[in-house]
Design a protein around this motif. Structure first.
Motif, PDB file in Angstrom:
ATOM      1  N   ASN A 322      -1.561 -24.093 -35.426  1.00  0.00           N
ATOM      2  CA  ASN A 322      -1.226 -23.184 -34.164  1.00  0.00           C
ATOM      3  C   ASN A 322      -0.908 -23.948 -32.922  1.00  0.00           C
ATOM      4  OD1 ASN A 322      -1.023 -20.786 -32.858  1.00  0.00           O
ATOM      5  ND2 ASN A 322      -3.099 -20.742 -32.093  1.00  0.00           N
ATOM      6  N   TYR A 323      -0.258 -25.262 -33.052  1.00  0.00           N
ATOM      7  CA  TYR A 323       0.347 -25.846 -32.018  1.00  0.00           C
ATOM      8  C   TYR A 323       0.984 -25.254 -30.993  1.00  0.00           C
ATOM      9  CZ  TYR A 323      -1.028 -30.338 -34.117  1.00  0.00           C
ATOM     10  OH  TYR A 323      -1.566 -31.562 -34.781  1.00  0.00           O
ATOM     11  N   ALA A 324       0.702 -25.019 -29.612  1.00  0.00           N
ATOM     12  CA  ALA A 324       1.232 -24.272 -28.595  1.00  0.00           C
ATOM     13  C   ALA A 324       1.694 -22.767 -29.106  1.00  0.00           C
ATOM     14  CB  ALA A 324       2.580 -25.057 -28.274  1.00  0.00           C
ATOM     15  N   GLY A 325       0.531 -22.302 -29.694  1.00  0.00           N
ATOM     16  CA  GLY A 325       0.752 -20.695 -30.247  1.00  0.00           C
ATOM     17  C   GLY A 325       2.081 -20.556 -31.233  1.00  0.00           C
ATOM     18  N   VAL A 326       1.847 -21.460 -32.235  1.00  0.00           N
ATOM     19  CA  VAL A 326       2.854 -21.330 -33.189  1.00  0.00           C
ATOM     20  C   VAL A 326       2.968 -20.019 -34.066  1.00  0.00           C
ATOM     21  CG1 VAL A 326       1.708 -22.861 -35.184  1.00  0.00           C
ATOM     22  CG2 VAL A 326       4.209 -22.644 -34.846  1.00  0.00           C
ATOM     23  N   LYS A 327       1.490 -19.731 -34.319  1.00  0.00           N
ATOM     24  CA  LYS A 327       1.288 -18.428 -34.742  1.00  0.00           C
ATOM     25  C   LYS A 327       2.172 -17.078 -34.199  1.00  0.00           C
ATOM     26  CE  LYS A 327      -3.415 -19.540 -36.047  1.00  0.00           C
ATOM     27  NZ  LYS A 327      -4.831 -19.303 -35.752  1.00  0.00           N
ATOM     28  N   SER A 328       2.120 -17.136 -33.103  1.00  0.00           N
ATOM     29  CA  SER A 328       3.039 -16.091 -32.361  1.00  0.00           C
ATOM     30  C   SER A 328       4.402 -16.210 -32.650  1.00  0.00           C
ATOM     31  CB  SER A 328       2.436 -16.143 -30.864  1.00  0.00           C
ATOM     32  OG  SER A 328       1.318 -15.678 -30.623  1.00  0.00           O
ATOM     33  N   ASP A 329       4.854 -17.537 -32.700  1.00  0.00           N
ATOM     34  CA  ASP A 329       6.208 -17.819 -32.804  1.00  0.00           C
ATOM     35  C   ASP A 329       6.564 -17.543 -34.174  1.00  0.00           C
ATOM     36  OD1 ASP A 329       6.965 -18.823 -30.381  1.00  0.00           O
ATOM     37  OD2 ASP A 329       6.074 -21.032 -30.646  1.00  0.00           O
ATOM     38  N   ILE A 330       5.930 -17.582 -35.320  1.00  0.00           N
ATOM     39  CA  ILE A 330       6.085 -17.337 -36.718  1.00  0.00           C
ATOM     40  C   ILE A 330       6.212 -15.756 -36.477  1.00  0.00           C
ATOM     41  CG2 ILE A 330       5.526 -17.465 -38.885  1.00  0.00           C
ATOM     42  CD1 ILE A 330       6.514 -19.837 -37.992  1.00  0.00           C
ATOM     43  N   LEU A 331       5.550 -15.119 -36.196  1.00  0.00           N
ATOM     44  CA  LEU A 331       5.593 -13.645 -35.924  1.00  0.00           C
ATOM     45  C   LEU A 331       6.932 -13.151 -35.245  1.00  0.00           C
ATOM     46  CD1 LEU A 331       2.045 -12.389 -35.125  1.00  0.00           C
ATOM     47  CD2 LEU A 331       2.945 -12.561 -37.292  1.00  0.00           C
ATOM     48  N   ASN A 332       7.037 -13.748 -34.432  1.00  0.00           N
ATOM     49  CA  ASN A 332       8.665 -13.550 -33.680  1.00  0.00           C
ATOM     50  C   ASN A 332       9.628 -13.715 -34.584  1.00  0.00           C
ATOM     51  OD1 ASN A 332      10.473 -13.529 -31.660  1.00  0.00           O
ATOM     52  ND2 ASN A 332      10.027 -15.242 -30.583  1.00  0.00           N
ATOM     53  N   LEU A 333       9.671 -14.981 -35.163  1.00  0.00           N
ATOM     54  CA  LEU A 333      10.727 -15.170 -36.074  1.00  0.00           C
ATOM     55  C   LEU A 333      10.708 -14.242 -37.025  1.00  0.00           C
ATOM     56  CD1 LEU A 333       9.955 -19.216 -36.537  1.00  0.00           C
ATOM     57  CD2 LEU A 333      12.060 -18.070 -35.409  1.00  0.00           C
ATOM     58  N   ILE A 334       9.568 -13.908 -37.780  1.00  0.00           N
ATOM     59  CA  ILE A 334       9.827 -12.801 -38.888  1.00  0.00           C
ATOM     60  C   ILE A 334      10.467 -11.680 -38.343  1.00  0.00           C
ATOM     61  CG2 ILE A 334       8.458 -11.459 -40.254  1.00  0.00           C
ATOM     62  CD1 ILE A 334       6.457 -13.778 -40.565  1.00  0.00           C
ATOM     63  N   GLU A 335      10.218 -11.252 -37.040  1.00  0.00           N
ATOM     64  CA  GLU A 335      10.519 -10.049 -36.493  1.00  0.00           C
ATOM     65  C   GLU A 335      12.053  -9.981 -36.259  1.00  0.00           C
ATOM     66  OE1 GLU A 335       8.083  -9.148 -33.210  1.00  0.00           O
ATOM     67  OE2 GLU A 335       6.518  -8.491 -34.425  1.00  0.00           O
ATOM     68  N   GLY A 336      12.643 -11.360 -36.212  1.00  0.00           N
ATOM     69  CA  GLY A 336      13.979 -11.514 -35.907  1.00  0.00           C
ATOM     70  C   GLY A 336      14.343 -12.392 -34.592  1.00  0.00           C
ATOM     71  N   GLY A 337      13.373 -12.741 -34.019  1.00  0.00           N
ATOM     72  CA  GLY A 337      13.438 -13.630 -32.813  1.00  0.00           C
ATOM     73  C   GLY A 337      13.950 -14.951 -33.196  1.00  0.00           C
ATOM     74  N   ARG A 338      14.183 -15.585 -32.241  1.00  0.00           N
ATOM     75  CA  ARG A 338      14.769 -17.080 -32.185  1.00  0.00           C
ATOM     76  C   ARG A 338      13.738 -17.875 -31.344  1.00  0.00           C
ATOM     77  NH1 ARG A 338      19.861 -17.184 -34.013  1.00  0.00           N
ATOM     78  NH2 ARG A 338      20.946 -18.863 -32.629  1.00  0.00           N
ATOM     79  N   VAL A 339      13.418 -19.270 -31.742  1.00  0.00           N
ATOM     80  CA  VAL A 339      12.647 -20.180 -31.252  1.00  0.00           C
ATOM     81  C   VAL A 339      13.293 -21.648 -30.849  1.00  0.00           C
ATOM     82  CG1 VAL A 339      10.507 -21.454 -31.099  1.00  0.00           C
ATOM     83  CG2 VAL A 339      10.529 -19.032 -32.102  1.00  0.00           C
ATOM     84  N   GLN A 340      13.401 -22.138 -29.847  1.00  0.00           N
ATOM     85  CA  GLN A 340      13.915 -23.403 -29.862  1.00  0.00           C
ATOM     86  C   GLN A 340      12.898 -24.401 -29.995  1.00  0.00           C
ATOM     87  OE1 GLN A 340      16.815 -24.393 -26.381  1.00  0.00           O
ATOM     88  NE2 GLN A 340      15.383 -26.019 -25.864  1.00  0.00           N
ATOM     89  N   PHE A 341      13.464 -25.720 -30.631  1.00  0.00           N
ATOM     90  CA  PHE A 341      12.431 -26.827 -30.914  1.00  0.00           C
ATOM     91  C   PHE A 341      13.240 -28.019 -30.719  1.00  0.00           C
ATOM     92  CE2 PHE A 341      14.415 -25.405 -34.990  1.00  0.00           C
ATOM     93  CZ  PHE A 341      14.268 -26.755 -35.566  1.00  0.00           C
ATOM     94  N   ASP A 342      12.336 -29.212 -30.662  1.00  0.00           N
ATOM     95  CA  ASP A 342      12.944 -30.341 -30.409  1.00  0.00           C
ATOM     96  C   ASP A 342      12.912 -31.238 -31.652  1.00  0.00           C
ATOM     97  OD1 ASP A 342      13.532 -33.175 -29.485  1.00  0.00           O
ATOM     98  OD2 ASP A 342      12.980 -32.574 -27.536  1.00  0.00           O
ATOM     99  N   THR A 343      13.713 -31.946 -32.277  1.00  0.00           N
ATOM    100  CA  THR A 343      13.589 -32.783 -33.254  1.00  0.00           C
ATOM    101  C   THR A 343      13.362 -34.273 -33.158  1.00  0.00           C
ATOM    102  OG1 THR A 343      15.998 -33.262 -33.350  1.00  0.00           O
ATOM    103  CG2 THR A 343      15.323 -31.152 -34.537  1.00  0.00           C
ATOM    104  N   SER A 344      13.174 -34.820 -31.754  1.00  0.00           N
ATOM    105  CA  SER A 344      13.310 -36.273 -31.634  1.00  0.00           C
ATOM    106  C   SER A 344      12.282 -36.872 -31.953  1.00  0.00           C
ATOM    107  CB  SER A 344      13.530 -36.236 -30.053  1.00  0.00           C
ATOM    108  OG  SER A 344      12.536 -35.848 -29.275  1.00  0.00           O
ATOM    109  N   ASN A 345      10.858 -36.244 -32.074  1.00  0.00           N
ATOM    110  CA  ASN A 345       9.658 -37.016 -32.393  1.00  0.00           C
ATOM    111  C   ASN A 345       9.284 -36.725 -33.873  1.00  0.00           C
ATOM    112  OD1 ASN A 345       9.557 -38.114 -29.958  1.00  0.00           O
ATOM    113  ND2 ASN A 345       8.633 -36.331 -29.036  1.00  0.00           N
ATOM    114  N   PHE A 346       9.908 -35.948 -34.726  1.00  0.00           N
ATOM    115  CA  PHE A 346       9.510 -35.773 -35.940  1.00  0.00           C
ATOM    116  C   PHE A 346       9.474 -36.824 -36.850  1.00  0.00           C
ATOM    117  CE2 PHE A 346      10.713 -33.647 -40.313  1.00  0.00           C
ATOM    118  CZ  PHE A 346       9.535 -33.318 -40.447  1.00  0.00           C
ATOM    119  N   GLN A 347       8.594 -37.210 -37.483  1.00  0.00           N
ATOM    120  CA  GLN A 347       8.413 -38.412 -38.169  1.00  0.00           C
ATOM    121  C   GLN A 347       8.938 -38.378 -39.734  1.00  0.00           C
ATOM    122  OE1 GLN A 347       7.138 -41.460 -36.665  1.00  0.00           O
ATOM    123  NE2 GLN A 347       7.760 -40.273 -35.148  1.00  0.00           N
TER     124      GLN A 347
END
Length: 556
Positions: A322-347
């Motif tokens: 649940n980083y920064a409300g990721v649970k709500s973001d997942i529900l949003n995505l399932i409902e058809g929403g879109r979420v911006q994210f940053d790839t620069s720090n992914f290990q």
């Protein structure tokens, strides 16, 4: 000819080729020309990673069947696309190939731990070296060199360098599931370090690089980073976040799927396959999940084949961080929403997850979300749920979590269905207004006259998604009476809940929408199945006031 050195036995690719007249086979052998052109090139090390069940092993087996001396004389590629390329005979079965299937290595290592012990072999990384060295030593041309240099059970770089210096031996290295240790032994930091160090010895040192004319790694995760730098920066990396220019090799394309759907034996339309399995838009190229398409065509029905994957528990763990409300973001995505994210720090691993951005990067690599580029940015992406299959899987994962029923989105959906069933038009309109302003829907342009009722329909479907999962099946523009009703919610068990017919209007009135249901007799085909248990709902959006209105009646 062995399991590792110069394999020549039947594999997933050769079986597909043999059965291509009766089974689904998409010819992507032109990829061999791409790889052949890189032999002895300065940039000749490739890591091409993609989700489970996206054809990684078939591609690795195809490369092995083409390059390995072990397949010489088998005529595997007769009549395939690669035979039309001028370079085809130049590289066919001309190389000593080291083929590593990390799943097999891991399985044999577990057996080794129970049954035997070899000096110097104390970890899975050691066992990998030992397995390769053992097969090299069994090669008659190499045995004398091993004896001369007193090659032991480990020390793979020394072994290969000795063969290269004494015999001018050069190899093609192919590794399937390269990231198995990073995934399956994610908490064993020492093993991961030893493994990465082994690969660095082989592919970052001058001695190691001199041994290989080509290397190809495949797996799920990109190569792990340390301090934002790739541990193996000699490899060119291609993955779901950065696939260019290999997009069309990541799955079935639109054209290829159309060819499959056009076959007389296929009972499914391309539209059905598209809804269920497409949606991975890689730099503008639409990619379908190949395993799911093949499985659906064989079964004659579309359903989720992804749910059999073992990674669902991993996704649940990611969401529950649940980083920064990721649970709500997942529900949003399932409902058809879109979420911006940053790839620069992914290990590029499954352990160093420190933010919502990391979670979404990993979900993209695993195939649970699609992603699109943000214009004028190298690191920003837009996440979305690509198709019905993934939406079904994510929905199933979310509903098993103990926080599921406590989410505001779920409660609002339940309240909307309750308001409709209780014929409360005012409350229904109020909740639709809230849904319209929610992240999943707010980007829709209600004021675009070409998509006005479409946007309104999507808004209501989004609102009812969670509350109707178990009890209802939703149909859009269902033929009924003297025309087509906009939306039908039909109970999965007849009599257990009311049938709901919904008609939408834009810039008119809810009364007009309700009247249309009655005058066009949209309810006529359902009255015998649902006597005295049909609800009629008319919903209107007023573009001037920007408000919704709703009228609901029970059919007498």
């Amino acid at each position: 000819m062995g399991n590792i050195l110069n394999p020549g036995r039947e594999n997933s690719f050769t079986r597909l080729v043999k059965s291509r007249k009766t089974e689904i086979f998409i010819d992507k052998t032109d990829f061999l020309e791409v790889m052949s052109s890189k032999i002895n090139d300065e940039k000749r090390f490739f890591a091409v990673t993609r989700p489970r069940r996206f054809g990684k092993t078939v591609t690795a087996h195809m490369l092995s069947a083409y390059f390995s001396k072990g397949y010489a004389g088998q005529n595997i590629f007769d009549s395939l696309e690669i035979t039309h390329k001028d370079s085809f005979p130049e590289h066919l079965n001309k190389y000593d190939v080291i083929y590593i299937d990390m799943n097999s290595i891991n399985s044999r290592y577990n057996s080794y731990l129970k049954n035997e012990k070899v000096h110097g072999v104390a970890s899975l990384a050691d066992y990998l070296e030992y397995s390769i060295i053992t097969e090299l030593r069994e090669q008659q041309d190499f045995a004398a060199c091993f004896e001369k240099h007193n090659i032991k059970n480990t020390g793979l770089l020394v072994a290969l360098s000795s063969l290269q210096n004494d015999l001018n031996a050069q190899f093609i290295f192919i590794m399937d599931e390269w990231d198995l240790i990073c995934r399956e032994y994610r908490d064993d930091k020492q093993l991961q370090k030893d493994y990465i160090d082994l690969l660095k010895d082989l592919f970052k040192t001058d001695d190691g690089q001199a041994c290989f004319v080509l290397a190809y790694l495949t797996g799920i995760l990109p190569i792990k980073k340390y301090n934002s730098q790739s541990a193996l920066n000699t490899f060119l990396e291609y993955n779901m976040l950065e696939p260019e220019p290999f997009e069309r090799y990541f799955g079935f394309t639109e054209t290829e799927t159309a060819e499959i759907a056009a076959r007389p034996s296929c009972k499914l339309s391309q539209e059905e396959l598209k809804d269920w399995y497409e949606g991975y838009r890689l730099n503008g190229i639409d990619i379908y999940n190949p395993n799911s398409v093949v499985s659906a065509v064989k079964d004659g029905r579309c359903k989720s084949y992804w749910s059999r994957s073992s990674s669902n528990e991993e996704v649940a763990q990611l969401i529950n961080m649940n980083y920064a409300g990721v649970k709500s973001d997942i529900l949003n995505l399932i409902e058809g929403g879109r979420v911006q994210f940053d790839t620069s720090n992914f290990q590029n691993d499954m352990v160093s997850i420190n933010s919502k951005d990391d979670v979404l990067c990993l979900l993209a690599c695993l195939g649970y979300v699609g992603c699109e580029n943000v214009k004028n940015s190298d690191v920003l992406k837009i996440a979305y749920v690509p198709n019905k299959e993934i939406r079904s899987v994510l929905t199933g994962i979310v509903r098993k979590q103990n926080w599921y029923e406590r989410m505001d989105t779920i409660e609002r959906s339940e309240n909307l269905l309750k308001a409709i069933r209780s014929l409360d038009g005012n409350k229904t309109a109020e909740l639709i207004q809230e849904i319209h302003n929610s992240p999943a829907v707010s980007l829709l342009d209600y004021n675009d006259e070409d998509n006005d009722e479409e946007s309104l329909t999507y808004c209501v479907m989004t609102g009812l998604l969670w509350s109707t999962l178990d009890d209802y099946t939703c149909h859009r523009e269902e033929q009924a009476g003297k025309g087509k009703v906009d939306l039908v919610y039909e109970p999965n068990i007849k009599g257990a809940a009311p049938l709901i017919l919904i008609e939408f209007k834009y810039g008119k009135s809810a009364e007009e929408a309700l009247k249309q249901i009655k005058t066009q007799e949209y309810f006529r085909r359902y009255t015998k199945l649902y006597p005295k248990n049909i609800l009629l709902a008319g919903i209107n959006y007023d573009p001037r006031s920007k408000n919704h209105q709703c009228l609901i009646e029970k059919l007498n």
